[in-house]
Each structure stands twice: as C-alpha cells, then as structure tokens.
Design an enzyme around this catalytic site. Structure first.
Site, mmCIF file in Angstrom:
data_model
loop_
_atom_site.group_PDB
_atom_site.id
_atom_site.type_symbol
_atom_site.label_atom_id
_atom_site.label_comp_id
_atom_site.label_asym_id
_atom_site.label_seq_id
_atom_site.Cartn_x
_atom_site.Cartn_y
_atom_site.Cartn_z
ATOM 1 N N CYS A 75 0.856 -1.192 0.000
ATOM 2 C CA CYS A 75 0.000 0.000 0.000
ATOM 3 C C CYS A 75 0.886 1.234 0.000
ATOM 4 C CB CYS A 75 -0.917 -0.004 1.222
ATOM 5 S SG CYS A 75 -1.921 1.508 1.353
ATOM 6 N N HIS A 161 -2.401 -4.962 -10.287
ATOM 7 C CA HIS A 161 -3.149 -3.811 -10.795
ATOM 8 C C HIS A 161 -3.546 -4.022 -12.248
ATOM 9 C CE1 HIS A 161 -2.679 -0.812 -7.549
ATOM 10 N NE2 HIS A 161 -1.606 -1.523 -7.259
ATOM 11 N N GLU A 210 -10.222 -0.254 -5.315
ATOM 12 C CA GLU A 210 -9.247 -1.096 -4.630
ATOM 13 C C GLU A 210 -9.840 -2.446 -4.234
ATOM 14 O OE1 GLU A 210 -6.284 0.269 -1.993
ATOM 15 O OE2 GLU A 210 -6.761 2.381 -2.323
ATOM 16 N N CYS A 219 -4.713 6.214 -4.266
ATOM 17 C CA CYS A 219 -4.060 4.895 -4.174
ATOM 18 C C CYS A 219 -2.628 5.045 -4.664
ATOM 19 C CB CYS A 219 -4.815 3.857 -5.005
ATOM 20 S SG CYS A 219 -4.029 2.224 -5.001
ATOM 21 N N GLY A 222 -1.559 2.263 -7.021
ATOM 22 C CA GLY A 222 -2.312 2.481 -8.250
ATOM 23 C C GLY A 222 -1.701 3.578 -9.100
#
Length: 280
Positions: A75, A161, A210, A219, A222
């Site tokens: 994260c 992703h 997410e 994010c 991301g």
C-alpha cells in the site's frame, strides 16, 4: 480488548495505524472488519499494523489489511503514513528506513518538507508475477466483461493492478465495471483497478477501485502502476504528476529494472482507543 490506534490519511486514503511493538496485537478477521467499519467502528480503507522486523535487513515490518479483513501485499499511501508514524512516535530517528512488507522490502525516506518518498520496488509485468492469466506479456490485454471486451494494462507493484485508459475519469464506470474486473477469473488473487486519463506526458488523472475496499480517494500503488503502464505504452514521460480528487503524487520511473519512486504527503488525524471485546 481495548486497542490504542492512530487515524492517518494520505490524500484522503485513510488508515487505522496500530503499534504492534509497544502493545501485543492479535486481531481476527471479524475484529479487523469492525475496526474499518465507518458506522460501528473507527472507519478506514485499510489497517496498518507495525511490527518488529523478521530479518536484520529491515528496520520494521508492517502488515496491511483491507476493509474486508483480508491481508494484502502492499500500500503506497499507507507506506507514507507508516514512516511518518514511526518517526513522530520516536520508534526511530532515521530519515530513511527499510521496511518488510508482504510484497517485499521497501525503502522509505522522510523529506525535509514533511513529504515522504518511497522506493516502491521494480514493477513486474510478467503475467505469472502479477498474477494474471495470459499467454505471455503484452502492453495491453483484451478482457471479456459481461458480454463486452475492454482493454487493460496489467502490472504488479507488489500487489496486482489493472489499468484502464479513459477519456474522462469523471465519467468512468469505476463503481460498476471496477467491481467486475476486481473479481475477474483471469486475476486469481483479484486485482486493484485504475482508471487513468492522460492530460499530457507529465500529468494524469486517476481513480482506483481497490481490491477488498472499493473506490478510495487515492491509491499510491495504483498511481505507480498507471504511470509505469503509461510509460510502457509510450504515453508518458519518466516523471509524472498523478492527480486524485483531493491532491496529487509525484511518480518517477526511469525504466526497465529500475525502482518506482513515489513522493507525497502523510497526515495525522487523531489518536484513539476502541474496545473490541464485542466485535463480530
């Protein structure tokens, strides 16, 4: 069981941060879901649990739990909040630290202006590394979705992703299509889904659905995934500002076998204590 915690956020992507070094922590999935619940718990996108490292190569270990109670690998926004927390709480006096995550070892650096720079590691594009079911690498893959075909780029930033390129992120089907892609059978561990709009070679807008949480305000992984996918397609330069609804991140990637660097803010909200004795 009473639990002390800190609420933090990175560009609105919010976290319950728990010190697992100075207090003994054993949370079951029901307790994690209770903590993240915005009506009956504290409310957050993810839980960050700080622990002592398992190896001599790292200063800390941290674990990440989504709102559904499941543990995930990485994260980016959480990593920035992590370094601010351990520095501000006196757990370290280093401006640069190495941290174990489920997705691998990362390096975090506290900048003089208060922002945090994170070495997010080298992106992986091989389908098996994401994981994604495909016959070899391609910059864009077709994906069958409820009778229609959409195009995605796929990349791992320590977590999986899928990136969709759209003309206008405000009109992108994040809530409906994002959920379908998240659970698509070609992503065995599910996937985070980014919707990216190219403004120019140095700027994009991004929304992310997410895995295990739904759409969040920002994010970090991301942002990294969208930039490296865009560079691979020839759409973006090596340094890109990624704009979310409430702020932006600076992402830099100099190409193959090089790590992605992410820089942005991390914000303290409040400290608190919650009784989890009846969490279910």
């Amino acid at each position: 069981m009473k639990l002390r915690f800190t609420k933090m956020h990175g560009l609105g992507n919010d976290f319950v941060v728990i010190d697992g070094i100075r207090q003994s922590i054993h949370l079951d999935p029901a307790q994690r879901r209770h903590l993240t619940d915005r009506h009956f718990g504290v409310g957050c996108d993810q839980i960050l649990l700080i622990e002592s490292p398992a190896t001599d190569d790292a200063d800390f270990r941290y674990r990440i739990f989504n709102a559904d109670g499941n543990e995930v690998e990485q994260c980016g926004n959480g990593a920035r909040c992590f370094v601010r927390y351990v520095h501000d709480r006196g757990l370290t006096n280093k401006d640069e630290i190495r941290v174990e995550t489920r997705g691998g070892l990362i390096t975090l650096r506290l900048e003089p202006n208060g922002n945090v720079a994170v070495d997010m590691g080298v992106p992986r594009f091989e389908p098996d590394a994401i994981p994604f079911i495909a016959d070899g690498y391609a910059p864009v893959y077709p994906l069958e979705l409820d009778g229609k075909c959409v195009e995605i780029s796929a990349v791992s930033m320590g977590n999986p992703h899928a990136v969709r390129w759209v003309d206008d992120v405000d009109r992108a089907p994040v809530q409906t299509e994002g959920a379908l892609i998240e659970g698509h059978p070609r992503f065995p561990r599910r996937v985070n889904v980014g919707y990216a709009q190219v403004l120019d070679r140095g700027h994009i807008r991004l929304r992310v659905y997410e895995r295990g949480t739904g759409e969040t305000l920002a994010c970090g992984t991301g942002a990294c995934a969208a930039v490296v996918a865009g560079i691979r397609r020839g759409l973006l330069a090596s340094e890109v500002e990624v704009r979310f609804r409430v702020g932006s991140l600076a992402i830099c990637w100099e190409g193959e076998n090089r790590p992605v660097w992410m820089t942005g803010p991390a914000t303290f909200v409040f400290d608190g204590e919650i009784d989890l004795a009846n969490a279910s």
